[in-house]
Design a protein around this motif. Structure first.
Motif, short mmCIF file in Angstrom:
data_model
loop_
_atom_site.label_atom_id
_atom_site.label_comp_id
_atom_site.label_asym_id
_atom_site.label_seq_id
_atom_site.Cartn_x
_atom_site.Cartn_y
_atom_site.Cartn_z
N ILE A 66 0.86 -1.04 0.04
CA ILE A 66 -0.14 0.11 -0.07
C ILE A 66 0.88 1.21 0.02
CG2 ILE A 66 -1.81 1.34 1.17
CD1 ILE A 66 -2.93 -1.45 2.21
N SER A 67 0.82 1.91 -1.00
CA SER A 67 1.59 3.04 -1.40
C SER A 67 1.15 4.19 -0.48
CB SER A 67 1.80 3.21 -2.67
OG SER A 67 2.90 4.58 -2.88
N ALA A 68 -0.18 4.52 -0.38
CA ALA A 68 -0.75 5.63 0.15
C ALA A 68 -2.05 5.33 0.41
CB ALA A 68 -0.62 7.05 -0.73
N ARG A 69 -2.75 6.17 1.42
CA ARG A 69 -4.10 6.22 1.87
C ARG A 69 -4.56 7.55 1.57
NH1 ARG A 69 -1.31 2.48 4.96
NH2 ARG A 69 -2.53 0.49 5.17
N TYR A 70 -5.72 7.77 0.98
CA TYR A 70 -6.27 9.11 0.87
C TYR A 70 -7.77 9.10 1.31
CZ TYR A 70 -2.39 9.87 -2.44
OH TYR A 70 -1.41 9.80 -2.98
N LYS A 90 -0.38 -0.08 -4.27
CA LYS A 90 -2.01 0.15 -4.17
C LYS A 90 -2.16 1.54 -3.56
CE LYS A 90 -2.76 -3.68 -6.18
NZ LYS A 90 -3.16 -3.76 -7.30
N VAL A 91 -3.26 2.42 -4.04
CA VAL A 91 -3.87 3.58 -3.38
C VAL A 91 -4.90 2.90 -2.75
CG1 VAL A 91 -4.56 5.78 -4.18
CG2 VAL A 91 -2.72 4.98 -4.87
N VAL A 92 -5.40 3.45 -1.43
CA VAL A 92 -6.39 3.19 -0.78
C VAL A 92 -7.09 4.46 -0.66
CG1 VAL A 92 -7.47 2.21 1.25
CG2 VAL A 92 -5.48 1.22 0.40
N ILE A 93 -8.59 4.38 -0.90
CA ILE A 93 -9.18 5.41 -0.85
C ILE A 93 -10.34 5.13 0.55
CG2 ILE A 93 -11.20 6.99 -1.49
CD1 ILE A 93 -8.47 7.37 -2.97
#
Length: 97
Positions: A66-70, A90-93
């Motif tokens: 998981i690269s980033a969470r927004y 992965k980018v997690v929203i």
């Protein structure tokens, strides 16, 4: 070093350079899987490979990067970061802040 994934999908493995980032199996990262094309060309092999990968995930042998969470409000920034190639996993929203 190229390796074949279960079912025949090709994957490039490389040693991780950043100890702070979560790595896949045994401290290595997987790059370069064209899963959609593999699934189109080899649907049965793709299904078998997916089942094996999900088994590895359930056993804790691999974990997604998981690269980033927004937050949902930051969705535009998430898309911009992806377009600018600022993320490596992965980018997690998150639906709620």
């Amino acid at each position: 070093m190229a390796r074949t994934l279960p079912g025949g999908g090709l994957c490039e493995w490389r040693d991780s350079q950043a100890a702070a980032e979560p790595d896949l199996a045994q401290g290595r990262l997987a790059d370069g899987v064209f899963w959609g094309e593999f699934a189109k060309r080899e649907p049965k092999a793709s299904l078998a490979a997916m089942r094996e990968l999900m088994g590895w995930l359930a056993e804790g042998k691999i974990r997604p990067r998981i690269s980033a969470r927004y937050t949902l409000e930051q969705s535009a920034q998430a898309l911009n970061d992806m377009a600018a190639r600022k993320v490596t996993g992965k980018v997690v929203i998150l639906p709620q802040a």
